[in-house]
Each structure stands twice: as C-alpha cells, then as structure tokens.
Design an enzyme around this catalytic site. Structure first.
Site, PDB file in Angstrom:
ATOM      1  N   HIS A  18     -13.730  -1.506  -9.556  1.00  0.00           N
ATOM      2  CA  HIS A  18     -13.835  -0.047  -9.523  1.00  0.00           C
ATOM      3  C   HIS A  18     -14.985   0.443  -8.649  1.00  0.00           C
ATOM      4  O   HIS A  18     -15.153   1.653  -8.486  1.00  0.00           O
ATOM      5  CB  HIS A  18     -14.009   0.462 -10.957  1.00  0.00           C
ATOM      6  CG  HIS A  18     -15.279  -0.059 -11.570  1.00  0.00           C
ATOM      7  ND1 HIS A  18     -15.466  -1.405 -11.857  1.00  0.00           N
ATOM      8  CD2 HIS A  18     -16.422   0.549 -11.911  1.00  0.00           C
ATOM      9  CE1 HIS A  18     -16.678  -1.569 -12.353  1.00  0.00           C
ATOM     10  NE2 HIS A  18     -17.286  -0.403 -12.395  1.00  0.00           N
ATOM     11  N   ASP A  19     -15.808  -0.466  -8.133  1.00  0.00           N
ATOM     12  CA  ASP A  19     -16.948  -0.062  -7.285  1.00  0.00           C
ATOM     13  C   ASP A  19     -16.697  -0.338  -5.806  1.00  0.00           C
ATOM     14  O   ASP A  19     -17.530   0.008  -4.965  1.00  0.00           O
ATOM     15  CB  ASP A  19     -18.214  -0.828  -7.689  1.00  0.00           C
ATOM     16  CG  ASP A  19     -18.720  -0.427  -9.056  1.00  0.00           C
ATOM     17  OD1 ASP A  19     -18.503   0.729  -9.446  1.00  0.00           O
ATOM     18  OD2 ASP A  19     -19.329  -1.267  -9.733  1.00  0.00           O
TER      19      ASP A  19
ATOM     20  N   ASP B 220      -5.429   6.548 -20.839  1.00  0.00           N
ATOM     21  CA  ASP B 220      -5.902   6.399 -22.225  1.00  0.00           C
ATOM     22  C   ASP B 220      -5.353   5.119 -22.865  1.00  0.00           C
ATOM     23  O   ASP B 220      -4.567   4.387 -22.245  1.00  0.00           O
ATOM     24  CB  ASP B 220      -5.525   7.633 -23.044  1.00  0.00           C
ATOM     25  CG  ASP B 220      -4.048   7.980 -22.909  1.00  0.00           C
ATOM     26  OD1 ASP B 220      -3.236   7.046 -22.738  1.00  0.00           O
ATOM     27  OD2 ASP B 220      -3.701   9.168 -22.935  1.00  0.00           O
TER      28      ASP B 220
ATOM     29  N   ASN C 108      -0.654  10.413 -23.150  1.00  0.00           N
ATOM     30  CA  ASN C 108      -0.460  11.651 -23.926  1.00  0.00           C
ATOM     31  C   ASN C 108      -0.265  12.901 -23.061  1.00  0.00           C
ATOM     32  O   ASN C 108      -0.262  14.015 -23.573  1.00  0.00           O
ATOM     33  CB  ASN C 108      -1.629  11.860 -24.913  1.00  0.00           C
ATOM     34  CG  ASN C 108      -2.942  12.157 -24.182  1.00  0.00           C
ATOM     35  OD1 ASN C 108      -2.971  12.175 -22.948  1.00  0.00           O
ATOM     36  ND2 ASN C 108      -4.003  12.401 -24.927  1.00  0.00           N
TER      37      ASN C 108
ATOM     38  N   ASP D 146     -16.952  -3.957 -21.597  1.00  0.00           N
ATOM     39  CA  ASP D 146     -18.071  -3.741 -20.689  1.00  0.00           C
ATOM     40  C   ASP D 146     -19.293  -3.437 -21.549  1.00  0.00           C
ATOM     41  O   ASP D 146     -19.221  -2.590 -22.443  1.00  0.00           O
ATOM     42  CB  ASP D 146     -17.759  -2.543 -19.784  1.00  0.00           C
ATOM     43  CG  ASP D 146     -18.175  -2.775 -18.355  1.00  0.00           C
ATOM     44  OD1 ASP D 146     -19.357  -3.117 -18.154  1.00  0.00           O
ATOM     45  OD2 ASP D 146     -17.344  -2.604 -17.448  1.00  0.00           O
TER      46      ASP D 146
ATOM     47  N   ASP E 152     -23.036  -5.167 -17.550  1.00  0.00           N
ATOM     48  CA  ASP E 152     -23.311  -4.286 -16.417  1.00  0.00           C
ATOM     49  C   ASP E 152     -24.751  -4.456 -15.909  1.00  0.00           C
ATOM     50  O   ASP E 152     -25.699  -4.433 -16.715  1.00  0.00           O
ATOM     51  CB  ASP E 152     -23.101  -2.845 -16.897  1.00  0.00           C
ATOM     52  CG  ASP E 152     -23.149  -1.834 -15.774  1.00  0.00           C
ATOM     53  OD1 ASP E 152     -22.230  -1.815 -14.951  1.00  0.00           O
ATOM     54  OD2 ASP E 152     -24.122  -1.047 -15.730  1.00  0.00           O
TER      55      ASP E 152
ATOM     56  N   GLU F 149     -23.005  -8.892 -14.314  1.00  0.00           N
ATOM     57  CA  GLU F 149     -22.986  -8.301 -12.969  1.00  0.00           C
ATOM     58  C   GLU F 149     -24.379  -8.481 -12.355  1.00  0.00           C
ATOM     59  O   GLU F 149     -25.382  -8.152 -12.982  1.00  0.00           O
ATOM     60  CB  GLU F 149     -22.634  -6.820 -13.051  1.00  0.00           C
ATOM     61  CG  GLU F 149     -22.357  -6.238 -11.677  1.00  0.00           C
ATOM     62  CD  GLU F 149     -22.467  -4.722 -11.624  1.00  0.00           C
ATOM     63  OE1 GLU F 149     -21.898  -4.131 -10.712  1.00  0.00           O
ATOM     64  OE2 GLU F 149     -23.145  -4.137 -12.489  1.00  0.00           O
TER      65      GLU F 149
ATOM     66  N   ASP G 208      -1.685   7.211 -18.290  1.00  0.00           N
ATOM     67  CA  ASP G 208      -1.841   8.300 -19.251  1.00  0.00           C
ATOM     68  C   ASP G 208      -0.700   8.233 -20.267  1.00  0.00           C
ATOM     69  O   ASP G 208       0.470   8.240 -19.896  1.00  0.00           O
ATOM     70  CB  ASP G 208      -1.813   9.633 -18.485  1.00  0.00           C
ATOM     71  CG  ASP G 208      -1.868  10.828 -19.421  1.00  0.00           C
ATOM     72  OD1 ASP G 208      -2.251  10.646 -20.592  1.00  0.00           O
ATOM     73  OD2 ASP G 208      -1.527  11.944 -18.965  1.00  0.00           O
TER      74      ASP G 208
ATOM     75  N   ASP H 225      -2.163  14.360 -20.797  1.00  0.00           N
ATOM     76  CA  ASP H 225      -3.255  15.259 -20.394  1.00  0.00           C
ATOM     77  C   ASP H 225      -3.783  14.945 -18.991  1.00  0.00           C
ATOM     78  O   ASP H 225      -4.761  15.536 -18.534  1.00  0.00           O
ATOM     79  CB  ASP H 225      -4.406  15.236 -21.424  1.00  0.00           C
ATOM     80  CG  ASP H 225      -5.118  13.891 -21.467  1.00  0.00           C
ATOM     81  OD1 ASP H 225      -4.669  12.941 -20.769  1.00  0.00           O
ATOM     82  OD2 ASP H 225      -6.125  13.772 -22.189  1.00  0.00           O
TER      83      ASP H 225
END
Ligand code: NOJ
Length: 559
Positions: A331-332, A32, A26, A101, A204, A258, A24, A28
């Site tokens: 990430h899966d 990002d 910024n 992606d 994907d 993929e 991150d 929040d």
C-alpha cells in the site's frame, strides 16, 4: 549445504488486504469486513495461506489506519469486533492464517493516551510521548528533525506550551518506548490479539521505536532529518527481545518487521535464527530502489543490475541463517508494472515479475490487485489525491520551487494513492467494488478491461498465472528451501538464477527486455533434460539450449 529449518511461516504465502479499498460489503463506498468475508473463497483460491490486514483498528484515518485511536476495537466503517472474530474464524476454517498490523511507533493524536498526556506533566500518560520545551525561549522546535512525511517533526501544543515529536503525520505522535509503561501497554495489546487467535503481526516501522537519548540534531536534509538517531536506535534490540520473550515466544505466531534502510548485515542482528532471534523476517526496501532512491519520489532510471545485486545480497546473505520476506507491491508503493515492468507488455511483464520474486527463497507477500496486474492511476491534479505523504511532498516540491508540472509528474508516478484505488472486481458499475453510488476513492478507468471477473475467464490470465506459481511453490520444496545462485549478473536484460535443494535443481529465467532477446543456457544445465514447469508464453516449447526469449518472457525449469 546449509541446514535449513522448516517452519510454517517459511512455507506460507500471504495476501495483503488494505481494507478501505478491498471490497465494500454494505454499500457505503468504503471497503469493510463484510466485503472481506464475501471474498475469502477467492483469496483461498489464489493458493495463499494467510491474510495480512493493514490496520483495521479505530482511527481518524489521517494516515488510513496507521494512526490508531483504539488498539482493541475495529473502525466502525470497517465493521465491529464481532465481525472481525467471524472473519478470523472463517479464515481459520479455510486454513488461512491472520496477520494483524501492529503500529506501535506512534498512535493517533486522538488516542486516549495522547489526549491524557496533553493534560499536564503530572498526568500518568504524559511520558507516553516525547514532550519537549522549544529552543530560543520556546519559539523554535527542540531539534531540527523533519518527518518522513516532509514536514517538521515537532508540533507545538498551546495548552502545554511544549512540542511533541511525530516522525510521520502531525496527527501521529511518537510513543516513548523508553517508558516501561508504554512497553507493557504494547505487550498487552499483542496478547489481546494473540489470545483472540490471530497468528502474527506485521510490525510497522518497528526499527524506529528507540530514539537516541537527548534527541540530538540530525544531518539536515529535506525529508527525515534525524533518521540516524532513531533508525535502529540504541535500545531497539532490547525492546524487540522483551516483546519476544514476554509475549511472542508464548504463542505459535510469526512476525515480520517493517525496516526502512535495512541491509542484510544489520537484519541478521534481528532475524538470525537461534535464541537471539527477535523477529522472523523483515520487509526491507532495497529492492524497491532499482528506479528510485529512499523514496519513490526521488527517481532514477530502472536499473536491473542494481535490482539483481540487492536480491543476491539478501538471498545469499540470509540463506541458512535467517528468512526473507518477499514483496514487490504494497500500500506504500506505486504499482510494480509501471515501475519494473511495461504497460505495453502488461500481461507478460506482470507474470515475469511474479515468477522473478515468488521463485526466490522467502515468504512471498501479494498485495491486493497485484494478482490481476492492476496499474497506477496517474491522477493529474493534486486536488484528486488523498494520501497525506503525497500532499506533503507536493508542498515540499513547491517550497523547493519545482514547477507544478514537475511535481505532478513525480506524484503521478510515485504517489501511494496509485496502489490504493479500489480493487477491480468486475467490468460493471464501480468495478464491482461497491454496490453503492460511489466508491470512496477514484477507480482506475482501466477496470473495464482489468478486473477479476475477466481474469477468471481467461485460462492464461495474470491471475491464473499467480495461482499456478503458488501451487508450484507449494508442491516443490526446492522453491521454498533451495539455495540461490545468480547467473549473468552483468546482463541488463536478463535475470537468471538457480536454486538447489536435496539433489534437485531449478532454473529461473526472466527477461526484462521489451524486445526479443537471446538466451544462452548457463553452463552445467541442459534444458533438454529439464521439465518446463512454468512458462509465461503459451508457445514456449523446448527449443534447445540457446533460443530467443519473447518480450518479458519467463520460464522455470526443474531438473
Ligand atoms: C509504514 C506504513 O506502511 C505506512 O503506510 C504508514 O504511513 C507509516 N508506516 C506510518 O505508520
């Protein structure tokens, strides 16, 4: 010896960023582009050559970016298109390529095309999607398909009085690729990013984009009923070739598709080198099934022999004909140390797993946090999870009358959220992921020990081992272009293979054993004549041709 053609996409190693949890910038609490920018030197320092961004596009984030509402803009929580251009530039300045992606099997239900398509049959976007009347006077969905995320694959729309198809979440309607206008849109989107300067695409679930005509009923199973009618569907080759001929071949770019349930034999039809090549490589899933079946939720005990067999099939099957994409995390997938390694021997097993796959033939992909040996978070309550597939699987478990304890045991092991916790940069507040009050998602409490800052200070850390490995790969063509031959396929403790290239030989020795384990050098090798190039234990000396490997030890010798 097969004739291996050299190419930059074969020589590179890729770092995958899942933007929401990377860094991150910024305050929040959400990762990002500003955060990415601040870590480009770190990424470069790993020795990788490219960054693959999981989707950065505008999205309602129902499936964290894999539901795109605008293919030509950046999600405001991640930054702006101008900021992306700066990241692209800064990557290129550092010699890092950028892979986007490309999610075109489906859009978000908030994409303008879908909003238009709902307006009526005569709307120009109506046939961008699969709209069908229900059966039984409209009361039942058009067929029995179930989504990959464990729910019916059809959703009724009151306004139109029809159903639309979604192979993933309800909010991810499938695009109708049979419509030539949709294919033109896809090609335009590809051109948009390639013209901007990106270097390729991770495509994907690209093998799902062609559905069998008339969408017939599928074999009834709880998840993904109907898959036999869209997995490698009837016009897939045609569409991939069209994307290649009309767009991709006009740029110096790479593609990795993929491809769930892919086998080497089927893959060759898409990736074999030559004029008919549709994609450069594919992410298959077979090696991720050594402890599970089809999805990490259907578990079985880890089976090393199965894992080795899969690798041998792909390595030998593709050598000299096509190219492998190598990965053990993304990430899966839940974190690999929890699955194929050992939490007790976290450092040793992380290093061994790294050498095991990076020393094979193919382009290695490294998922954020993998390089410091991040582990599963094991969240104990369903309310703590965020991932749509985890929540749907939980509901399915309830329907199947599994006990809460059983479902939670599965979720703790298998949920995609395990790999989506913020990257652990320091041992300080919020693991250094955000300067704000709170990160968007749970941080693994082990960040006080497992973090980049600590790993930087330790010469023998997992992080520095990854650096060594990637440097070694870069400096030795045999690691990239050599062939592959497995030894001791029947061993359920050792994973041993050799590589050969232009008169050189390399031997990779990996122990999957949590106890010391006897190693006997395969016939034809004399370790005394080799150089120990990579060793995961500090005191791994030359101990003759027969010796004891320490738990999860790995060594790479060069001859
Ligand atoms: C595969 C992606 O990797 C995954 O995260 C996503 O949920 C599905 N495709 C649907 O886009």
């Amino acid at each position: 010896m097969a004739d291996i053609k050299k190419h930059w996409y074969k020589e590179m190693a890729v770092y995958q960023i899942w933007p929401r949890s990377f860094k991150d910038g910024n305050g929040d609490g959400i990762g990002d582009l500003k955060g990415v920018l601040s870590k480009l030197d770190y990424i470069k320092s790993l020795g990788v050559d490219a960054v693959w961004f999981s989707p950065l596009y505008k999205s309602p984030q129902k499936d964290y970016g894999y539901d795109i509402s605008d293919y030509r803009d950046i999600a405001p929580e991640y930054g702006t298109l101008d900021e992306f251009k700066t990241v692209l530039d800064e990557c290129h300045k550092r010699g890092l390529k950028v892979i986007m992606d490309m999610v075109v099997n489906h859009t978000s239900d908030q994409h303008e095309w879908f909003l238009e398509s709902k307006k009526g049959h005569d709307n120009p976007c109506h046939d961008y999607y699969f709209w069908r009347k229900g059966k039984n006077g409209g009361k039942k969905p058009p067929n029995n398909w179930r989504s990959i995320f464990s729910e019916p694959a059809w959703k009724y729309d009151e306004g139109l009085g029809e159903y639309y198809l979604h192979l993933f979440a309800t909010e991810q309607p499938d695009l109708n690729m049979d419509n030539p206008k949709v294919r033109e849109e896809v090609k335009d989107i590809m051109r948009f990013w390639l013209e901007m300067g990106v270097d390729g695409f991770r495509e994907d679930v690209i093998t799902f984009i062609s559905k069998k005509e008339n969408l017939p009923n599928g074999i009834p199973i709880p998840i993904a009923t109907g898959f036999e009618h869209y997995m490698g569907g009837p016009r897939l080759h045609e569409y991939l070739m069209e994307f290649k001929n009309d767009v991709l071949s006009k740029y110096d770019c790479m593609t990795v598709g993929e491809a769930p349930m892919m086998t080497p034999k089927k893959a060759l039809k898409h990736i074999a080198e030559g004029p008919g090549q549709e994609l450069n490589m594919m992410f298959h899933f077979q090696h991720m099934e050594a402890d599970s079946f089809l999805t990490s939720w259907i578990r079985r005990p880890f089976n090393l022999k199965k894992l080795k067999k899969v690798y041998a099939n792909w390595q030998e099957g593709l050598y000299g004909r096509a190219w492998n994409a190598l990965y053990i995390e993304n990430h899966d997938q839940p974190r690999i140390i929890d699955r194929y390694g050992s939490l007790e021997f976290r450092e040793a097993s992380a290093k061994m797993l790294a050498a095991m796959y990076i020393c094979q033939s193919g382009t290695p992909f490294i998922y954020q946090g993998q390089e410091i040996g991040m582990t599963n978070i094991n969240l104990p309550e369903i309310g703590m999870y965020d991932d749509v597939s985890t929540i749907n699987n939980y509901k399915l478990g309830q329907k199947l009358r599994l006990s809460d304890k059983t479902i939670m045991k599965l979720a703790m092991y298998a949920s995609r959220d395990n790999a989506r916790t913020p990257v652990q940069w320091t041992g300080g507040k919020n693991a250094g992921f955000t300067g704000g009050e709170k990160a968007w998602f749970h941080i693994n409490p082990n960040y006080t020990e497992i973090n980049v800052e600590a790993a930087e200070k330790d010469e023998n850390s997992i992080l520095n081992f990854y650096r060594k490995l990637l440097k070694f790969r870069k400096e030795n063509e045999i690691v990239i272009y050599g062939d592959y031959k497995e030894h001791y396929p029947d061993s359920d403790k050792l994973f041993v293979y050799e590589r050969n290239y232009e008169g050189k030989r390399m031997l990779v020795i990996c122990s999957f054993c949590d106890k010391p384990c006897v190693f006997k050098t395969p016939e034809g090798f004399d370790l005394g004549k080799g150089r120990l190039e990579i060793a995961s234990y500090e005191n791994a000396g030359n101990t003759g041709n027969n010796f004891i490997l320490q738990p999860y030890e790995c060594r790479v010798y060069m001859f």
